[in-house]
Scaffold this active site. Structure first.
Site, mmCIF file in Angstrom:
data_model
loop_
_atom_site.group_PDB
_atom_site.id
_atom_site.type_symbol
_atom_site.label_atom_id
_atom_site.label_comp_id
_atom_site.label_asym_id
_atom_site.label_seq_id
_atom_site.Cartn_x
_atom_site.Cartn_y
_atom_site.Cartn_z
ATOM 1 N N ARG A 63 0.840 -1.210 0.000
ATOM 2 C CA ARG A 63 0.000 0.000 0.000
ATOM 3 C C ARG A 63 0.873 1.258 0.000
ATOM 4 N NH1 ARG A 63 -2.538 -3.487 -0.969
ATOM 5 N NH2 ARG A 63 -4.288 -4.527 0.041
ATOM 6 N N TYR B 237 -9.835 7.418 -10.911
ATOM 7 C CA TYR B 237 -10.870 8.398 -10.566
ATOM 8 C C TYR B 237 -10.702 8.829 -9.119
ATOM 9 C CZ TYR B 237 -13.214 4.081 -8.932
ATOM 10 O OH TYR B 237 -13.501 2.875 -8.339
ATOM 11 N N PRO B 238 -11.058 10.055 -8.841
ATOM 12 C CA PRO B 238 -11.036 10.502 -7.451
ATOM 13 C C PRO B 238 -12.389 10.246 -6.789
ATOM 14 C CG PRO B 238 -11.398 12.394 -8.873
ATOM 15 C CD PRO B 238 -11.340 11.173 -9.774
ATOM 16 N N LYS C 179 -15.997 10.443 0.526
ATOM 17 C CA LYS C 179 -17.101 9.888 1.297
ATOM 18 C C LYS C 179 -18.085 11.024 1.581
ATOM 19 C CE LYS C 179 -16.101 5.583 1.472
ATOM 20 N NZ LYS C 179 -15.185 4.913 2.368
ATOM 21 N N HIS D 92 -16.624 -3.708 2.569
ATOM 22 C CA HIS D 92 -16.021 -3.244 1.313
ATOM 23 C C HIS D 92 -14.819 -4.119 0.932
ATOM 24 C CE1 HIS D 92 -13.944 -0.516 -1.464
ATOM 25 N NE2 HIS D 92 -12.876 -0.812 -0.786
ATOM 26 N N GLN E 166 -5.751 -2.609 -7.066
ATOM 27 C CA GLN E 166 -6.215 -1.261 -6.718
ATOM 28 C C GLN E 166 -5.152 -0.564 -5.906
ATOM 29 O OE1 GLN E 166 -8.377 -0.431 -3.351
ATOM 30 N NE2 GLN E 166 -7.175 -1.936 -2.246
HETATM 31 O O1 76R Z 1 -6.012 -2.540 2.111
HETATM 32 C C1 76R Z 1 -6.713 -3.563 2.068
HETATM 33 O O2 76R Z 1 -6.716 -4.370 1.109
HETATM 34 C C2 76R Z 1 -7.666 -3.825 3.211
HETATM 35 C C3 76R Z 1 -9.106 -3.803 2.807
HETATM 36 C C4 76R Z 1 -9.473 -2.509 2.075
HETATM 37 C C5 76R Z 1 -9.538 -1.205 2.607
HETATM 38 C C6 76R Z 1 -9.276 -0.746 4.025
HETATM 39 C C7 76R Z 1 -9.809 -2.403 0.658
HETATM 40 C C8 76R Z 1 -9.807 -3.458 -0.221
HETATM 41 N N1 76R Z 1 -10.096 -1.076 0.367
HETATM 42 C C9 76R Z 1 -9.944 -0.336 1.529
HETATM 43 C C10 76R Z 1 -10.086 1.042 1.662
HETATM 44 MN MN1 76R Z 1 -10.837 -0.361 -1.372
HETATM 45 N N2 76R Z 1 -11.528 0.344 -3.147
HETATM 46 C C11 76R Z 1 -12.076 1.593 -3.348
HETATM 47 C C12 76R Z 1 -12.641 1.629 -4.670
HETATM 48 O O3 76R Z 1 -15.573 2.534 -6.880
HETATM 49 C C13 76R Z 1 -15.850 2.495 -5.647
HETATM 50 O O4 76R Z 1 -17.020 2.282 -5.235
HETATM 51 C C14 76R Z 1 -14.783 2.750 -4.638
HETATM 52 C C15 76R Z 1 -13.393 2.796 -5.239
HETATM 53 C C16 76R Z 1 -12.404 0.392 -5.262
HETATM 54 C C17 76R Z 1 -12.803 -0.057 -6.654
HETATM 55 C C18 76R Z 1 -11.718 -0.409 -4.282
HETATM 56 C C19 76R Z 1 -11.308 -1.716 -4.504
HETATM 57 N N3 76R Z 1 -11.027 1.510 -0.565
HETATM 58 C C20 76R Z 1 -10.592 1.876 0.666
HETATM 59 C C21 76R Z 1 -10.768 3.304 0.818
HETATM 60 C C22 76R Z 1 -10.300 4.150 1.986
HETATM 61 C C23 76R Z 1 -11.378 4.328 2.983
HETATM 62 C C24 76R Z 1 -10.870 5.031 4.214
HETATM 63 O O5 76R Z 1 -9.690 4.919 4.590
HETATM 64 O O6 76R Z 1 -11.717 5.717 4.825
HETATM 65 C C25 76R Z 1 -11.370 3.756 -0.344
HETATM 66 C C26 76R Z 1 -11.749 5.181 -0.685
HETATM 67 C C27 76R Z 1 -11.531 2.620 -1.196
HETATM 68 C C28 76R Z 1 -12.083 2.658 -2.453
HETATM 69 N N4 76R Z 1 -10.655 -2.241 -2.177
HETATM 70 C C29 76R Z 1 -10.120 -3.365 -1.570
HETATM 71 C C30 76R Z 1 -10.807 -2.552 -3.525
HETATM 72 C C31 76R Z 1 -10.347 -3.906 -3.753
HETATM 73 C C32 76R Z 1 -10.339 -4.594 -5.145
HETATM 74 C C33 76R Z 1 -9.921 -4.411 -2.536
HETATM 75 C C34 76R Z 1 -9.329 -5.779 -2.257
HETATM 76 C C35 76R Z 1 -7.827 -5.649 -2.356
HETATM 77 C C36 76R Z 1 -7.128 -6.962 -2.156
HETATM 78 O O7 76R Z 1 -7.579 -7.731 -1.299
HETATM 79 O O8 76R Z 1 -6.147 -7.170 -2.883
#
Ligand code: 76R
Length: 230
Positions: A109, A125-126, A129, A152, A165
């Site tokens: 990360r 894309y940006p 929340k 999520h 991602q």
């Molecule tokens: O880091 C990690 O893998 C732990 C689990 C996880 C977190 C904490 C995770 C997994 N994400 C996290 C945080 Mn995510 N993510 C997005 C988008 O299009 C949308 O609706 C949202 C855009 C996608 C497509 C995506 C994909 N994630 C976040 C956060 C921060 C929130 C905060 O800190 O408040 C955002 C904004 C966000 C958005 N997420 C995953 C994915 C995918 C594919 C995973 C699994 C990754 C893996 O297991 O390899």
């Protein structure tokens, strides 16, 4: 000032600069290629992509510890005759809901190695929340937010291996709160991932999205050739 300027670096992680460019009459492919080469020689990672559609011709995503070096890359690309069509500034981060993840994931990360092999389909894309009167993410307590983000993550994990991602934080730095960069083998991998996320309550109730930029990762020479038709 005559003294060398100190680097401006995050205490953990890297700066991330997404730059979306149009080619123009004065674009000098060699100068652009050299700019990318200079950034890499300085230790920064640079991902280049051909973009589709009217928003821009090519994308440059650069990651590195020193924001001044990222700025120098932006200047050198502009001097190569590219015209800036969009940009995004963020920092790599480990989400507060992912504090307990294994060290290897943490490093991926904060210090990712990009681009991932075999995943040329690219989108950025940006997003933020929501802070609306009915749904305000920031008025939820930590446990509620954590539960939503665990949900999520569970949806996200169904795309492990298929979509890489990188979520980079930009609260206080740019217009949205995160930049979302996705890499996949096929463009429908990206579409499917984002579509499935839309049903997840964290996105369904709280996600707000900016413009999408879409294309194909390739080396800088190929990206320039595709844009210039040479
Ligand atoms: O880091 C990690 O893998 C732990 C689990 C996880 C977190 C904490 C995770 C997994 N994400 C996290 C945080 Mn995510 N993510 C997005 C988008 O299009 C949308 O609706 C949202 C855009 C996608 C497509 C995506 C994909 N994630 C976040 C956060 C921060 C929130 C905060 O800190 O408040 C955002 C904004 C966000 C958005 N997420 C995953 C994915 C995918 C594919 C995973 C699994 C990754 C893996 O297991 O390899």
């Amino acid at each position: 000032m005559t003294t060398a300027r100190q680097p401006v670096a995050p205490t953990v992680g890297w700066g991330v600069l997404h730059l979306f460019w149009r080619v123009g009459p004065s674009t000098d492919a060699e100068a652009v290629t050299t700019a990318v080469k200079h950034a890499r020689e300085g230790g920064d990672q640079v991902v280049t992509a051909s973009l589709l559609g009217h928003k821009a011709d090519l994308g440059v995503m650069a990651l590195g510890p020193d924001l001044r070096r990222l700025r120098a890359l932006q200047t050198e690309l502009r001097r190569g005759g590219l015209e800036l069509a969009g940009s995004y500034v963020s920092l790599t981060e480990v989400s507060e809901y992912a504090e307990g993840i294994p060290e290897e994931m943490r490093r991926a990360r904060l210090y990712p190695e990009l681009p991932p092999p075999g995943k040329p389909a690219f989108c950025f894309y940006p997003m933020s929340k929501r802070r609306g009167p009915e749904r305000n993410w920031y008025a939820l307590d930590f446990e509620e937010r954590k539960e939503l983000m665990v949900g999520h993550g569970a949806v996200g994990r169904t795309f492990r291996g298929r979509v890489l991602q990188l979520v980079t934080g930009s609260t206080g730095l740019d217009d949205f709160e995160w930049g979302v960069t996705l890499f996949g083998e096929h463009p429908d991998d990206l579409k499917e991932c984002v579509y499935q996320m839309r049903f997840d309550p964290a996105s369904a109730h709280y996600g707000e999205f900016g413009p999408f930029w879409t294309g194909m990762v390739d080396d800088v020479e190929a990206v320039l050739a595709a844009a210039l038709g040479s």
